[in-house]
Design a protein around this motif. Structure first.
Motif, PDB file in Angstrom:
ATOM      1  N   LEU A  22     -39.372   0.589 -30.462  1.00  0.00           N
ATOM      2  CA  LEU A  22     -38.298   0.298 -31.396  1.00  0.00           C
ATOM      3  C   LEU A  22     -37.157   1.283 -31.193  1.00  0.00           C
ATOM      4  N   GLU A  23     -35.935   0.784 -31.231  1.00  0.00           N
ATOM      5  CA  GLU A  23     -34.764   1.637 -31.089  1.00  0.00           C
ATOM      6  C   GLU A  23     -34.401   2.235 -32.440  1.00  0.00           C
ATOM      7  N   VAL A  24     -34.296   3.563 -32.485  1.00  0.00           N
ATOM      8  CA  VAL A  24     -34.019   4.282 -33.717  1.00  0.00           C
ATOM      9  C   VAL A  24     -32.760   5.125 -33.529  1.00  0.00           C
ATOM     10  N   TRP A  25     -31.946   5.213 -34.577  1.00  0.00           N
ATOM     11  CA  TRP A  25     -30.706   5.975 -34.555  1.00  0.00           C
ATOM     12  C   TRP A  25     -30.682   7.014 -35.659  1.00  0.00           C
ATOM     13  N   GLY A  26     -30.075   8.146 -35.365  1.00  0.00           N
ATOM     14  CA  GLY A  26     -29.851   9.163 -36.377  1.00  0.00           C
ATOM     15  C   GLY A  26     -28.589   8.883 -37.163  1.00  0.00           C
ATOM     16  N   GLN A  27     -28.307   9.742 -38.127  1.00  0.00           N
ATOM     17  CA  GLN A  27     -27.155   9.551 -39.002  1.00  0.00           C
ATOM     18  C   GLN A  27     -25.851  10.039 -38.381  1.00  0.00           C
ATOM     19  N   GLY A  28     -25.937  10.837 -37.339  1.00  0.00           N
ATOM     20  CA  GLY A  28     -24.768  11.344 -36.653  1.00  0.00           C
ATOM     21  C   GLY A  28     -24.360  12.726 -37.118  1.00  0.00           C
ATOM     22  N   THR A  29     -23.766  13.491 -36.208  1.00  0.00           N
ATOM     23  CA  THR A  29     -23.218  14.794 -36.534  1.00  0.00           C
ATOM     24  C   THR A  29     -21.838  14.912 -35.885  1.00  0.00           C
ATOM     25  N   ILE A  43     -45.273   8.446 -35.467  1.00  0.00           N
ATOM     26  CA  ILE A  43     -44.927   8.199 -34.070  1.00  0.00           C
ATOM     27  C   ILE A  43     -46.166   8.260 -33.191  1.00  0.00           C
ATOM     28  N   ILE A  44     -46.308   7.259 -32.347  1.00  0.00           N
ATOM     29  CA  ILE A  44     -47.345   7.285 -31.319  1.00  0.00           C
ATOM     30  C   ILE A  44     -46.803   7.984 -30.079  1.00  0.00           C
ATOM     31  N   VAL A  45     -45.655   7.530 -29.594  1.00  0.00           N
ATOM     32  CA  VAL A  45     -45.026   8.122 -28.426  1.00  0.00           C
ATOM     33  C   VAL A  45     -43.557   7.722 -28.411  1.00  0.00           C
ATOM     34  N   ILE A  46     -42.719   8.582 -27.846  1.00  0.00           N
ATOM     35  CA  ILE A  46     -41.307   8.280 -27.644  1.00  0.00           C
ATOM     36  C   ILE A  46     -41.032   8.211 -26.156  1.00  0.00           C
ATOM     37  N   ASN A  47     -40.449   7.107 -25.720  1.00  0.00           N
ATOM     38  CA  ASN A  47     -40.108   6.946 -24.316  1.00  0.00           C
ATOM     39  C   ASN A  47     -38.795   7.693 -24.025  1.00  0.00           C
ATOM     40  N   ALA A  48     -37.695   6.974 -23.977  1.00  0.00           N
ATOM     41  CA  ALA A  48     -36.415   7.610 -23.692  1.00  0.00           C
ATOM     42  C   ALA A  48     -35.757   8.123 -24.966  1.00  0.00           C
ATOM     43  N   MET A  49     -34.979   9.180 -24.829  1.00  0.00           N
ATOM     44  CA  MET A  49     -34.151   9.700 -25.906  1.00  0.00           C
ATOM     45  C   MET A  49     -32.755   9.928 -25.344  1.00  0.00           C
ATOM     46  N   ASN A  57     -30.522   9.018 -30.341  1.00  0.00           N
ATOM     47  CA  ASN A  57     -31.176   7.727 -30.152  1.00  0.00           C
ATOM     48  C   ASN A  57     -32.554   7.937 -29.531  1.00  0.00           C
ATOM     49  N   ALA A  58     -33.503   7.097 -29.925  1.00  0.00           N
ATOM     50  CA  ALA A  58     -34.841   7.186 -29.361  1.00  0.00           C
ATOM     51  C   ALA A  58     -35.490   5.816 -29.301  1.00  0.00           C
ATOM     52  N   ASP A  59     -36.305   5.609 -28.285  1.00  0.00           N
ATOM     53  CA  ASP A  59     -37.149   4.421 -28.173  1.00  0.00           C
ATOM     54  C   ASP A  59     -38.551   4.853 -28.546  1.00  0.00           C
ATOM     55  N   ALA A  60     -38.992   4.483 -29.738  1.00  0.00           N
ATOM     56  CA  ALA A  60     -40.231   5.007 -30.295  1.00  0.00           C
ATOM     57  C   ALA A  60     -41.272   3.913 -30.525  1.00  0.00           C
TER      58      ALA A  60
END
Length: 122
Positions: free
Chosen positions: A109-116, A28-34, A96-99
């Protein structure tokens, strides 16, 4: 590649509290919104809360005043404190994160977790 891993889900009684957390890892370089989204059975995924790198927040009307989102930019983590939980809050919660990554520098890039799973029930 970036990975998001959620934790903290479980069973809680109505009126109770729960805290879910998400950790981002990878090149990761930087994450904008989460943010946090949720999806209940038979429903579409919806935004619960979102936070920018600078700390600006947005909440769904249904959770405003009950949920609080926070993040640690140095650790690339985001958490959602959920108070006064209601049965209607039962859902799978996704991080969710914009990384920006080394694989695609200059683009988010929009990234998603597996969910809980969060279940609110007596």
């Amino acid at each position: 590649q970036v990975q998001l891993v959620e934790s903290g889900g479980g069973l809680v009684q109505p009126g109770g509290s729960l805290r879910v957390s998400c950790a981002a890892s990878g090149n990761i370089i930087v994450i904008n919104a989460m943010g946090w989204y949720r999806q209940a059975p038979g429903k579409e995924r919806e935004l619960v809360a979102r936070i920018t790198r600078g700390g600006s927040t947005k909440y769904a009307d249904s959770v405003k005043g009950r949920f609080t989102i926070s993040r640690d930019n140095a650790k690339n983590t985001v958490s959602l404190q959920m108070n006064s939980l209601e049965p209607e809050d039962t859902a799978v919660y996704y991080c969710n994160a914009d990384a920006m990554t080394r694989q695609a520098p200059g683009a988010y890039l929009e990234v998603w977790g597996q969910g809980t799973l969060v279940t609110v029930s007596p």
